[in-house]
Design an enzyme around this catalytic site. Sequence first.
Site, short mmCIF file in Angstrom:
data_model
loop_
_atom_site.label_atom_id
_atom_site.label_comp_id
_atom_site.label_asym_id
_atom_site.label_seq_id
_atom_site.Cartn_x
_atom_site.Cartn_y
_atom_site.Cartn_z
N GLU A 1 26.91 44.94 30.26
CA GLU A 1 28.08 45.81 30.26
C GLU A 1 29.30 45.09 30.80
OE1 GLU A 1 26.81 49.44 32.20
OE2 GLU A 1 25.65 50.00 30.42
N GLU B 1 19.73 44.77 22.14
CA GLU B 1 19.20 44.32 20.85
C GLU B 1 20.05 43.20 20.28
OE1 GLU B 1 19.81 47.31 21.90
OE2 GLU B 1 18.64 48.86 20.90
N1 THU Z 1 22.43 50.33 24.78
C1 THU Z 1 21.64 49.33 24.32
O1 THU Z 1 21.50 48.29 24.97
N2 THU Z 1 21.04 49.51 23.11
C2 THU Z 1 21.20 50.60 22.33
O2 THU Z 1 20.70 50.63 21.21
C3 THU Z 1 21.95 51.75 22.80
C4 THU Z 1 22.66 51.58 24.09
C5 THU Z 1 23.13 50.14 26.06
C6 THU Z 1 24.61 50.00 25.92
C7 THU Z 1 25.07 50.41 27.30
O3 THU Z 1 24.99 49.28 28.15
C8 THU Z 1 24.03 51.42 27.75
O4 THU Z 1 22.91 51.23 26.91
C9 THU Z 1 24.48 52.85 27.66
O5 THU Z 1 24.95 53.18 26.41
#
Ligand code: THU
Length: 168
Positions: A64, A75
Amino acid sequence: MSKKSLNIEFVEYDSTNGLDKDLLTLINCAEDNLQNAYAPYSNFKVSAVCKMENGEIIAGTNQENGAYPSGLCAERVAVFAAKSKFPNQNIDKIVITTEQSNTFPVSPCGACRQVLIEYEITQNQPIELILKSGNSKIWKFKSIADILPFAFDGSSILKKWQIHKYLF
Ligand code: THU
């Protein structure tokens, strides 16, 4: 006019019982990797592990950023790392896990599905997808196309001679 319908098949496991040993190892690897997520804003940790055709395992976690859109899902971190390191290796499978538990596993966002299908299409071989979130049921899909029907295929923007160069 005719009505059409689409049927998507996947396998659901109530627990890890019945999974083959290699897959269990991969799931454990993805779950151990959850601690590497950088998710101070959402506190929602996601981990993805790619198994390449040559047996290499490449892991990624969500990363993030204080400027929210600059962050990236687990992913895409995993798949981009895998294809950067092994550009000529097919992706055999991807396991996606989250820390939080629900009855059913969390499934990848639309942008990640699009990224995954790009590689599935170009490698001309399905990528198996395994989803598990904490103690959730485990879902196994044979192909990314199963979770992204009617996907946009980038080859449609290439000219014919480019497709030839690209695929052969
Ligand atoms: N997130 C993922 O890593 N993969 C996904 O397919 C959906 C969301 C993460 C993005 C963000 O850091 C957190 O989950 C909340 O949305």
